[in-house]
Design a protein around this motif. Sequence first.
Motif, mmCIF file in Angstrom:
data_model
loop_
_atom_site.group_PDB
_atom_site.id
_atom_site.type_symbol
_atom_site.label_atom_id
_atom_site.label_comp_id
_atom_site.label_asym_id
_atom_site.label_seq_id
_atom_site.Cartn_x
_atom_site.Cartn_y
_atom_site.Cartn_z
ATOM 1 N N GLU A 179 0.878 -1.339 -0.121
ATOM 2 C CA GLU A 179 -0.210 -0.090 -0.050
ATOM 3 C C GLU A 179 0.919 0.991 -0.007
ATOM 4 O O GLU A 179 1.814 1.300 0.942
ATOM 5 C CB GLU A 179 -0.881 0.024 1.374
ATOM 6 C CG GLU A 179 -2.171 0.686 1.283
ATOM 7 C CD GLU A 179 -2.618 0.414 2.638
ATOM 8 O OE1 GLU A 179 -2.749 -0.500 3.437
ATOM 9 O OE2 GLU A 179 -3.251 1.564 3.075
ATOM 10 N N GLY A 180 0.771 2.112 -1.058
ATOM 11 C CA GLY A 180 1.520 3.307 -1.046
ATOM 12 C C GLY A 180 2.959 3.067 -1.697
ATOM 13 O O GLY A 180 3.088 2.124 -2.555
ATOM 14 N N THR A 181 3.825 4.209 -1.526
ATOM 15 C CA THR A 181 5.158 4.342 -2.212
ATOM 16 C C THR A 181 6.242 3.482 -1.372
ATOM 17 O O THR A 181 6.432 3.968 -0.322
ATOM 18 C CB THR A 181 5.082 5.838 -2.579
ATOM 19 O OG1 THR A 181 4.059 6.217 -3.143
ATOM 20 C CG2 THR A 181 6.416 5.878 -3.493
ATOM 21 N N THR A 182 6.962 2.936 -2.448
ATOM 22 C CA THR A 182 8.283 2.611 -1.688
ATOM 23 C C THR A 182 9.559 3.219 -2.639
ATOM 24 O O THR A 182 9.496 3.308 -3.595
ATOM 25 C CB THR A 182 8.419 0.859 -1.724
ATOM 26 O OG1 THR A 182 7.412 0.496 -0.994
ATOM 27 C CG2 THR A 182 9.749 0.399 -1.092
ATOM 28 N N LEU A 183 10.576 3.754 -1.687
ATOM 29 C CA LEU A 183 11.662 4.078 -2.253
ATOM 30 C C LEU A 183 12.686 3.159 -1.914
ATOM 31 O O LEU A 183 12.984 3.181 -0.782
ATOM 32 C CB LEU A 183 12.050 5.535 -1.584
ATOM 33 C CG LEU A 183 11.142 6.812 -2.390
ATOM 34 C CD1 LEU A 183 11.657 8.013 -1.683
ATOM 35 C CD2 LEU A 183 11.572 6.864 -3.834
ATOM 36 N N ILE A 184 13.302 2.823 -2.644
ATOM 37 C CA ILE A 184 14.893 1.861 -2.489
ATOM 38 C C ILE A 184 15.996 2.802 -2.801
ATOM 39 O O ILE A 184 15.995 3.217 -3.973
ATOM 40 C CB ILE A 184 14.864 0.706 -3.328
ATOM 41 C CG1 ILE A 184 13.616 -0.117 -3.205
ATOM 42 C CG2 ILE A 184 15.971 0.000 -2.813
ATOM 43 C CD1 ILE A 184 13.626 -1.395 -4.008
ATOM 44 N N GLU A 185 16.690 3.204 -1.731
ATOM 45 C CA GLU A 185 17.969 4.239 -1.973
ATOM 46 C C GLU A 185 19.238 3.303 -1.937
ATOM 47 O O GLU A 185 19.224 2.154 -1.365
ATOM 48 C CB GLU A 185 18.055 5.112 -0.910
ATOM 49 C CG GLU A 185 16.846 6.107 -1.027
ATOM 50 C CD GLU A 185 16.954 7.262 0.057
ATOM 51 O OE1 GLU A 185 16.400 8.176 -0.407
ATOM 52 O OE2 GLU A 185 17.580 6.920 1.430
ATOM 53 N N ASN A 186 20.257 3.718 -2.614
ATOM 54 C CA ASN A 186 21.477 2.906 -3.047
ATOM 55 C C ASN A 186 20.988 1.380 -3.405
ATOM 56 O O ASN A 186 21.418 0.324 -3.261
ATOM 57 C CB ASN A 186 22.162 2.786 -1.496
ATOM 58 C CG ASN A 186 23.539 2.109 -2.050
ATOM 59 O OD1 ASN A 186 24.038 2.070 -3.046
ATOM 60 N ND2 ASN A 186 24.051 1.363 -0.933
#
Length: 445
Positions: A179-186
């Motif tokens: 549900e919603g937004t995921t940000l994968i950094e690096n």
Amino acid sequence: MSKFIVRGGNVLTGNVKVSGAKNSVLPIIAASLLGEEGVSIIRDAPPLDDVRTISRVLESLGAKVTYDQEVITVDARQLSSYEAPYEWVRKMRASFLVMGPLLTRLGHTRISLPGGCAIGTRPIDQHLKGFEAMGAKIQLGQGYVEATVDGRLRGAKIYLDVASVGATENIMMAAALAEGTTLIENAAKEPEIVDLANYLNSMGAIVRGAGTEMIRIEGVEKLHGVEHTVIPDRVEAGTYMIAAAITGGDVFVEGAIADHLNPVIAKLEEMGVQIDVKENGIRVTAKHPLKSVDVKTLPYPGFPTDMQSQMMALLLKSEGTSVVTETVFENRFMHVEQFTLMNAQIKVEGRTAIVTGSSNLVGAKVCATDLRAGAALILAGLVAEGTTEVSGIHHIDRGYVNLAEKLSGLGADIWRIEMGEEGKRLESSHAVEELPKLKIQTSGV
Ligand SMILES: CC(=O)N[C@H]1[C@@H](OP(=O)(O)OP(=O)(O)OC[C@H]2O[C@@H](n3ccc(=O)[nH]c3=O)[C@H](O)[C@@H]2O)O[C@H](CO)[C@@H](O)[C@@H]1O
Ligand SMILES: C=C(OP(=O)(O)O)C(=O)O
């Protein structure tokens, strides 16, 4: 104990076709578990032992899998289990990639811990950190990791401490139905990550930025099966490019994508190998002597760790001394000892190997300690004096389709001997065409 036998001395020429990428097809098959509607059809799926293993994992979860002529179909509409047992995960670490899809689709999963393996300890902390950030409760015990979530996973911002390929893939798949937004950094930037993102997007997911260090995934409620063609295997392609270079040959590696092979191409050119990039592949021509170069493995777009041992084989035949530094896996120099049995001079200091070139390699009985180490020993065997016997070839079967057939098609003197469990010779042939092809048998075939 089956073996490859190589008689050195032949110059390789001709055309070799690259198969679909192992490291793409495995996460893509795992991602097929997300398809609640329709059936997935995956083309250019290489007939490899690892593909059979992941197919079996999916079957143990209740999916229906068929394999025919390099096409895999996965019907994951009905799943009957959330547990990936030790039996399969122990065979292949990539089985752990079913965790993200199962957790996000079923809200519950139990997977055997993949543990360490020959090339390093290979922890899974970054995968678990991602799932926890998305609301999963994780429990470890009795060699299993169990994850549950109340309702759906929730999108989260996740910074990976290491740009792990597997963690990026697992989190991307989990986030696709969150549900919603995921940000994968690096995030890892490998071409296989982009292939997986393309696959997920055609299933109905919204994944943006794959191939960069920041991936953004907007979760959707449902995904469906689709048709997809897997990208060509850049490591297999690179291995044949080195086969051409090490023998001073002239080989067209059909299907190789130059953009995926930039660091390998750059190093080969630095050594004096001629590379011609064509529309449908790469021609590699080499005249010895080649110059020695230093190589340092790094995450993509750096020099791939999966090409380090093959490159080392080539450096043994170049003029001068080379320094090879392995920064990705802490124990990926096991091929050095085997090379030494072939008269190579290599000194390992921690994560660095100092390779003395212009070696007079001699054939020996050697053992593949991992997949790429096996390929590297065969490359060395191509230029060694006399006969090289490579055992431990179950490692090689994980990642190379018809290796002996493809190399002998280029003029190499190589064949395979199949042995039964008690070491009894089942069949042996110098005419490799007569050998049975590796077949994948899954239910429904
Ligand atoms: C099936 C597949 O695609 N395999 C490839 C994948 O493996 P895999 O996905 O297992 O490799 P990773 O990128 O995860 O590993 C890279 C480094 O990160 C470390 N790490 C990884 C995960 C984690 O949770 N914590 C952690 O510390 C590993 O120990 C290793 O030192 O990428 C590797 C690195 O390019 C390749 O050699 C493998 O061929
Ligand atoms: C290390 C490799 O694969 P895996 O991650 O499947 O062990 C490889 O392909 O060289």
